[in-house]
Design an enzyme around this catalytic site. Structure first.
Site, PDB file in Angstrom:
ATOM      1  N   MET A  21       2.932  -1.970   8.899  1.00 50.41           N
ATOM      2  CA  MET A  21       1.609  -2.512   8.768  1.00 50.41           C
ATOM      3  C   MET A  21       0.687  -1.735   9.365  1.00 50.41           C
ATOM      4  SD  MET A  21       2.248  -6.676   9.995  1.00 50.41           S
ATOM      5  CE  MET A  21       2.927  -6.368  11.572  1.00 50.41           C
ATOM      6  N   CYS A 107       0.769  -1.362  -1.167  1.00 50.49           N
ATOM      7  CA  CYS A 107      -0.549  -2.044  -0.826  1.00 50.49           C
ATOM      8  C   CYS A 107      -1.438  -2.216  -1.761  1.00 50.49           C
ATOM      9  CB  CYS A 107      -0.847  -0.653   0.332  1.00 50.49           C
ATOM     10  SG  CYS A 107      -2.535  -1.004   0.820  1.00 50.49           S
ATOM     11  N   GLY A 208       7.753 -11.148   2.637  1.00 53.95           N
ATOM     12  CA  GLY A 208       6.760 -12.199   2.150  1.00 53.95           C
ATOM     13  C   GLY A 208       6.868 -13.741   2.819  1.00 53.95           C
TER      14      GLY A 208
END
Length: 253
Positions: A21, A107, A208
């Protein structure tokens, strides 16, 4: 043992992974997660262009802290020759603590996609495959990739795209169940994990809407994922990895 088989064996020991992240997974964050059960932790996104220009600030994103046994380094960019150079440089500086190289093709940030990087690569499968070949050609560790369902709303190209990456040499592919245009809105479509797994022979990592240990185990059990990325679900909860593993592999909360 092939790189894919080695990853499959690693996932079997602990199938819940600390996802990369940007702006979050620095060394301190990775260490905290690994102390609480993360088997593998990823760097923030690292620019291959930044490495090409030998930026020390870029290298700070790459190099593991003393406590880290190994690190997965995620690279992003759009030029195959820069990926080849970056892989060589990362292998040289990280050495035997480099677990794998991951290529970011997921991304959705505007400043990334406007340069043809990140999820924009899903619009150019031929370039994406050349990037993988360039990285695999220099790497002595597994090269993996992270993708989305597709780029535009309504697209569902992940299975074909993943198959092209497998042909180019990736050892595993992670798929996030949203298109790039969705960003992080709506709900992740976990069905795409099964669709990708049906098309490729390499392990598939699901991603997800994994916000808890229960979510992580649900994804592992209900889809064809070999492993699960936990990203925002780690916020304030570094114990999520050991909790999920105990629930999935030992049947205890």
């Amino acid at each position: 043992m092939s790189h894919s088989d080695a990853l499959r064996a690693r996932y079997a020991r602990q199938p819940f992974l600390m996802a990369p992240m940007a702006g979050v997974t620095d060394a301190a964050y990775r260490i905290m997660m690994r102390r609480h059960g993360a088997e593998l932790a990823y760097s923030e996104m690292v620019s291959v262009a930044g490495l090409a220009y030998a930026s020390e600030r870029t290298w700070e994103l790459v190099l593991p802290a003393d406590e880290e046994p190994d690190i997965a380094v995620q690279l992003f960019g759009s030029k195959p020759e820069q990926f080849a150079g970056a892989v060589e440089a990362v292998e040289e500086r990280v050495g035997d603590r480099l677990a794998l190289i991951d290529i970011n093709m997921a991304c959705p940030a505007r400043k990334v996609v406007t340069k043809g990087e990140g999820s924009a690569l899903m619009n150019d499968p031929a370039l994406a495959a050349r990037i993988v070949r360039a990285a695999v050609g220099r790497a002595h560790v597994p090269v993996t990739a992270k993708i989305r369902i597709g780029f535009a709303a309504g697209e569902r190209i992940a299975p074909d795209f993943a198959a092209a990456l497998e042909d180019a040499g990736v050892a595993a592919v992670a798929v996030h169940g949203r298109t790039a245009k969705q960003l992080y809105t709506g709900s992740a479509d976990w069905a795409v994990i099964d669709e990708v797994a049906a098309r490729v022979g390499v392990p598939v990592v699901g991603s997800g809407d994994v916000f808890s240990a229960e979510d992580a185990v649900r994804m592992l059990k209900r889809t064809a994922a070999s492993a699960v990325f936990i990203a925002r679900g780690t916020y304030g909860n570094p114990w999520v990895f050991e909790d999920a593993r105990a629930l999935a592999l030992e049947g205890r909360p």
